[in-house]
Design a protein around this motif. Structure first.
Motif, mmCIF file in Angstrom:
data_model
loop_
_atom_site.group_PDB
_atom_site.id
_atom_site.type_symbol
_atom_site.label_atom_id
_atom_site.label_comp_id
_atom_site.label_asym_id
_atom_site.label_seq_id
_atom_site.Cartn_x
_atom_site.Cartn_y
_atom_site.Cartn_z
ATOM 1 N N LYS A 8 0.840 -1.212 0.000
ATOM 2 C CA LYS A 8 0.000 0.000 0.000
ATOM 3 C C LYS A 8 0.868 1.253 0.000
ATOM 4 N N ILE A 9 1.942 1.192 0.735
ATOM 5 C CA ILE A 9 2.823 2.350 0.797
ATOM 6 C C ILE A 9 3.447 2.599 -0.555
ATOM 7 N N VAL A 10 3.892 1.510 -1.195
ATOM 8 C CA VAL A 10 4.518 1.640 -2.528
ATOM 9 C C VAL A 10 3.544 2.235 -3.530
ATOM 10 N N ILE A 11 2.279 1.715 -3.466
ATOM 11 C CA ILE A 11 1.248 2.216 -4.395
ATOM 12 C C ILE A 11 0.989 3.692 -4.145
ATOM 13 N N ALA A 12 0.923 4.078 -2.873
ATOM 14 C CA ALA A 12 0.652 5.478 -2.537
ATOM 15 C C ALA A 12 1.768 6.379 -3.020
ATOM 16 N N VAL A 13 3.008 5.935 -2.861
ATOM 17 C CA VAL A 13 4.150 6.745 -3.294
ATOM 18 C C VAL A 13 4.152 6.900 -4.819
ATOM 19 N N THR A 14 3.854 5.718 -5.437
ATOM 20 C CA THR A 14 3.831 5.746 -6.911
ATOM 21 C C THR A 14 2.758 6.690 -7.423
ATOM 22 N N SER A 15 1.601 6.636 -6.804
ATOM 23 C CA SER A 15 0.494 7.510 -7.203
ATOM 24 C C SER A 15 0.876 8.976 -7.013
ATOM 25 N N ALA A 16 1.537 9.270 -5.902
ATOM 26 C CA ALA A 16 1.926 10.659 -5.655
ATOM 27 C C ALA A 16 2.910 11.152 -6.692
ATOM 28 N N VAL A 17 3.843 10.279 -7.065
ATOM 29 C CA VAL A 17 4.831 10.657 -8.085
ATOM 30 C C VAL A 17 4.139 10.933 -9.409
ATOM 31 N N LEU A 18 3.159 10.061 -9.759
ATOM 32 C CA LEU A 18 2.434 10.262 -11.026
ATOM 33 C C LEU A 18 1.663 11.581 -11.031
ATOM 34 N N VAL A 19 1.048 11.875 -9.890
ATOM 35 C CA VAL A 19 0.279 13.135 -9.802
ATOM 36 C C VAL A 19 1.197 14.335 -9.975
ATOM 37 N N ILE A 20 2.355 14.251 -9.314
ATOM 38 C CA ILE A 20 3.305 15.372 -9.432
ATOM 39 C C ILE A 20 3.745 15.539 -10.864
ATOM 40 N N MET A 21 4.027 14.391 -11.562
ATOM 41 C CA MET A 21 4.461 14.454 -12.942
ATOM 42 C C MET A 21 3.382 15.047 -13.824
#
Length: 351
Positions: A8-21
């Motif tokens: 879940k943490i990995v998914i959340a981090v990945t999602s945040a990175v995508l949003v920032i991009m």
């Protein structure tokens, strides 16, 4: 369970990175995209959008002293999109839209014509249309009008038809055929030679001869009041007008001759300007018709009969002098009282 938390943490981090991009990408795209016109700039239904091209005036776009026709580029051209064709009355009166129709001007090209110096007529090129007919600083050449060789002079004492300027069939032909009057030391210059040398007052000379000879032979002794030149008798002053004031004493003697012989006569004269030649003085020939009412016996003639006499008289342009106070002379003087200037070509004959 622990492993699930890590995922879940990995998914959340990945999602945040995508949003920032995505946000960064959106910002970058927004910066490169042209601005969208506002509702006021968008054309509303029922109106037409016009493009008014306004050329900035020199005062707005150039510094003082700049040559407007220098041909330099770089001045900005503003393009405005408007809804109304009619310019507002509150616009700048110096702007093209406030002055009515837009005037277009052709700017002077920056490259000049090196072949012709404008305004001077000087030419450096080889173009025949630009090269002056005469070199700069030179003298304009004028070709003289050819007039041929001078006519031949008189041959002997008898005039030839070609000696005269022309022959007028309306005047007595004998006037062309009398021998030349030869003066010692004088050469004959024919009328044709006079014309070739530039003489051109034929008619004036002929009119003066007619006037002077008519006055000379038209006389009424009863009207002569005095033969004293100081009394300015009318016949004296009238004849002076034709002959020149220096002849006034000779005129007075002629007046006395008329009184002594009770001469009353009328005269008329026929001549033509082409009856002129020069033998040292300028002579014109004429025929004088005279009818005597009385005094004809002074000439061994009869009263009441019309006679004629062919004569030649010198005629010269007058200087207009009035040395003796007798008034201005005629434009041409008729030398009726000068030696060798009034010659009789024949005796009196019945007309």
């Amino acid at each position: 369970m622990k492993k699930l938390s890590k995922n879940k943490i990995v998914i959340a981090v990945t999602s945040a990175v995508l949003v920032i991009m995505l946000v960064v990408t959106g910002i970058m795209m927004t910066a490169d995209k042209p601005s969208v016109p506002t509702d006021q700039q968008k054309g509303t239904p029922g109106t037409t959008s016009d493009i008014n091209v306004q050329f900035p005036s020199p005062a707005e776009t150039e510094q003082s002293g700049t040559d407007i026709n220098s041909g330099e580029t770089g001045a900005d051209i503003s393009v405005e999109v408007g809804e109304d064709k009619t310019p507002s009355s509150t616009n700048d009166p110096n702007s093209p839209t406030a002055q009515g129709d837009v005037k277009t001007e052709t700017k002077t090209p920056s490259k000049t014509d090196n072949d012709v110096s404008v305004g001077t007529g000087d030419s450096k090129g080889n173009n025949p249309d630009k090269t002056p007919s005469n070199p700069p600083g030179g003298v304009v050449g004028v070709d003289p009008v050819p007039r041929g060789d001078e006519p031949a002079g008189a041959s002997g004492n008898k005039p030839k038809a070609t000696d005269w300027v022309s022959v007028n069939s309306n005047v007595p032909q004998e006037l062309y055929n009398y021998d030349y009057t030869i003066m010692e030391g004088g050469d004959i210059i024919t009328g044709a030679q006079m014309k070739w040398r530039g003489y051109n007052t034929w008619d004036k000379a002929a009119n003066a001869a007619i006037g002077g000879l008519t006055q000379y032979y038209s006389i009424d002794y009863r009207k002569i009041q005095s033969v004293n030149p100081n009394d300015r008798d009318k016949y004296l002053t009238d004849l002076v007008f034709w002959t020149g004031e220096s002849a006034h004493m000779d005129i007075c003697e002629y007046m006395q001759f008329a009184i002594n012989n009770k001469i009353i006569s009328t005269a008329s004269v026929v001549t033509d300007g082409n009856l002129m030649y020069n033998n040292g003085v300028q002579l014109i020939r004429a025929r004088v018709y005279v009818t005597f009412e009385s005094g004809a016996s002074a000439y061994e003639l009869q009263n009441g009969i019309k006679y004629y006499r062919d004569v030649e008289v010198a005629v010269y342009p007058s200087t207009g002098e009035d040395r003796y106070g007798f008034g201005k002379c005629n434009d041409f003087n008729v030398l009726l009282f000068s030696e060798n200037c009034f010659n009789f070509l024949c005796d009196w004959k019945k007309a």
